[in-house]
Design a protein around this motif. Structure first.
Motif, PDB file in Angstrom:
ATOM      1  N   ALA A   9      -5.662  -2.628  -6.548  1.00 40.18           N
ATOM      2  CA  ALA A   9      -5.344  -3.379  -5.324  1.00 40.18           C
ATOM      3  C   ALA A   9      -5.528  -4.858  -5.644  1.00 40.18           C
ATOM      4  O   ALA A   9      -6.649  -5.347  -5.730  1.00 40.18           O
ATOM      5  N   GLU A  40      -5.224  -2.534   2.017  1.00 40.61           N
ATOM      6  CA  GLU A  40      -5.780  -3.681   1.296  1.00 40.61           C
ATOM      7  C   GLU A  40      -5.971  -4.855   2.265  1.00 40.61           C
ATOM      8  O   GLU A  40      -5.125  -5.141   3.098  1.00 40.61           O
ATOM      9  N   ASP A  62       0.823  -1.205   0.000  1.00 39.46           N
ATOM     10  CA  ASP A  62       0.000   0.000   0.000  1.00 39.46           C
ATOM     11  C   ASP A  62       0.861   1.261   0.000  1.00 39.46           C
ATOM     12  O   ASP A  62       0.503   2.270  -0.617  1.00 39.46           O
ATOM     13  N   TYR A 106     -10.592  -4.201  -0.988  1.00 38.69           N
ATOM     14  CA  TYR A 106     -10.465  -5.644  -1.188  1.00 38.69           C
ATOM     15  C   TYR A 106      -9.860  -5.897  -2.574  1.00 38.69           C
ATOM     16  O   TYR A 106      -9.879  -5.021  -3.444  1.00 38.69           O
ATOM     17  N   PRO A 107      -9.305  -7.096  -2.798  1.00 33.12           N
ATOM     18  CA  PRO A 107      -8.659  -7.378  -4.085  1.00 33.12           C
ATOM     19  C   PRO A 107      -9.570  -7.098  -5.268  1.00 33.12           C
ATOM     20  O   PRO A 107     -10.734  -7.505  -5.281  1.00 33.12           O
ATOM     21  N   ILE A 152      -7.155   1.621  -6.945  1.00 32.98           N
ATOM     22  CA  ILE A 152      -6.545   2.531  -5.968  1.00 32.98           C
ATOM     23  C   ILE A 152      -6.526   3.948  -6.525  1.00 32.98           C
ATOM     24  O   ILE A 152      -6.935   4.897  -5.872  1.00 32.98           O
TER      25      ILE A 152
END
Length: 486
Positions: free
Chosen positions: A235, A173, A160, A210-211, A215
């Protein structure tokens, strides 16, 4: 013009950037640049050089920017877990981040548990207690009146922090945050009670994502430096193991995985955390995965043992070392790979030799004996952890998928199959980067979900299967191994 995904994959000893794109035949990847990730030892502490990591990522982007036939769809970053960067109110990095190998957290869990019990922390997070977990790193910094933490406006985990340097956007994340022992395993969010216990709150962290979530885009500064446009940064599963597990080429759920690298991480995927008295006693961890999964796993000391020994052996190839191990006497020496003696000794070779003599084993006399000791001990430790997983798993485990760099070690894969008594499927070796790219592909609408991509990988990836042999011999060796771990 080929549309590609740009994956940044950073491990504890090296990093690389990779381009990837999908064809009907499979995933095509191209390594753009590879670089070492050195620990910096100074003033009694170990640090990571985040600026050097950033410089190498930008260099990879510049190289791609000069390619006339490539268009980047998005960028994703994954790294090792737990470590973090303190960011000041002006947006600047306050100090190079501490490494999880730093000795300042020795004994830190016990100090923390004087305030909140071990059982309460585990019931909330489901994360195994390891002295370098972010919870204990942060508590140690708080107790030491650390100046960077005192001035921190935000705390960003490693992937991050690097995404922030690329985009100017601060996020937290989920998968990387779950390694910190600060995320509630049920709510899948940062836990206010634990944050408060170390003098922090959710405002000290970036927007929780979350994945697959976006971003931001590359800063104008980077667009100018690289010749690229406002490319989205996604992310991905920011924890490298979460990315690697996403790339397990499984055809059904009845598998365990072994992500084999500096660390070996063995586990299963579940839909909900498994937090019981038994998982707590066995120190199993429930980390966040992709598509809402939980990775129930155990950290095992992996190729760290060999990597640290190789420091003294020059440029000797892996093939030579493996041949020497194979030619040595079986089960002459065994170690418990997760013994504290192997955490970060100044001389790993001497630490292993001393362990063997301290446990009334023959003195190690050759390099081949030493390597065989490492490999056989790892294979037997894998059996020990897999037996526990089989008791905890909600489904039968029929195969072990070995992914990551260790999947290329045919000798260890065969010995692992022998030790566990079930098939071992090896590959892909580049699982972490592939998982990174897979999440980007789903985010870009190029695939429906991770499950469908796993099916595709199982058909399109070269995999190697190892079937168990010499069961009786390995059963006897396992009994011998268990005597040194009790």
């Amino acid at each position: 013009m080929t549309k590609c995904f740009f994956a940044v994959d950073l491990g504890a000893t090296s990093g690389r950037t990779i381009l990837g794109y999908f064809t009907p035949q499979g995933l095509v990847t191209e390594e753009i640049n590879r670089f070492p990730n050195y620990l910096i030892e100074t003033g009694g502490h170990y640090y990571w050089d985040i600026y050097e990591l950033y410089r190498n990522i930008v260099e990879g982007l510049k190289i791609v920017g000069r390619k006339k036939d490539v268009e980047i769809t998005s960028v994703g970053i994954d790294t090792w877990g737990v470590d973090f960067v303190c960011i000041g109110k002006d947006g600047g990095l306050l100090r190079q981040p501490y490494s999880y190998r730093d000795p300042h957290t020795t004994g830190a869990p016990e100090k923390y548990f004087q305030r909140i019990s071990r059982n309460k922390v585990y019931k909330c997070t489901g994360i195994q207690v390891m002295n370098f977990n972010s919870l204990f790193q942060l508590d140690t910094l708080r107790r030491n009146n650390d100046s960077a933490l005192e001035q921190a406006d935000k705390i960003l985990f490693m992937p991050d922090a690097l995404s922030y340097m690329l985009t100017g956007e601060m996020i937290t994340e989920y998968t990387i945050a779950s390694t910190a022992q600060l995320v509630n395993a049920q709510t899948r969010r940062l836990e206010p009670l634990l944050l408060k216990s170390i003098g922090l709150s959710e405002k000290h962290f970036g927007r929780f994502v979350y994945p697959g979530e976006k971003i931001g885009t590359l800063t104008e500064e980077l667009q100018h430096q690289t010749g690229l446009g406002a490319i989205p940064v996604i992310a991905v599963a920011g924890h490298d193991t979460a990315s690697a597990v996403a790339a397990v080429p499984a055809t059904n759920n009845n598998f365990a995985y072994l992500s084999s690298g500096t660390w070996s991480l063995m586990g299963i995927e579940t839909q909900a955390p498994v937090i019981t008295a038994e998982t707590e006693a066995l120190n199993f961890t429930n980390e966040g995965g992709v598509d809402g999964t939980i990775r129930l796993l155990k950290n095992i000391c992996g190729m760290w043992l060999l990597e640290r020994c190789r420091i003294n052996w020059g440029e000797t190839s892996y093939s030579t070392l493996i041949a020497e191990a194979n030619a040595s006497e079986p089960f002459r020496n065994l170690i418990y790979p997760d013994d504290d003696a192997f955490a970060n000794p100044s001389n790993m070779e001497e630490a292993i030799k001393k362990y063997c003599t301290d446990h009334n084993q023959p003195a190690i006399e050759t390099r081949g004996q030493l390597i065989r000791c490492i490999f056989e001990s790892l294979a037997l430790r894998y059996r020990q952890v897999l037996e526990n997983l089989q008791r905890l798993s909600p489904y039968p485990i029929e195969v072990l998928h070995v992914i990551g760099g260790g999947s290329r070690n045919d000798l260890l894969n065969q010995w692992t199959a022998n030790a566990i008594g079930m098939p071992v499927v090896a590959g892909p070796s580049e699982a972490t980067a592939i998982g990174n790219i897979m999440v980007q592909a789903v985010a870009a609408g190029k695939a429906t979900n991770i499950a469908s991509m796993r099916q595709f990988l199982s058909r399109a990836t070269h995999l190697k299967t190892f079937l168990p042999e010499h069961k009786d011999t390995w059963d006897v060796a396992y009994l011998q191994f268990k005597t040194i771990t009790q």
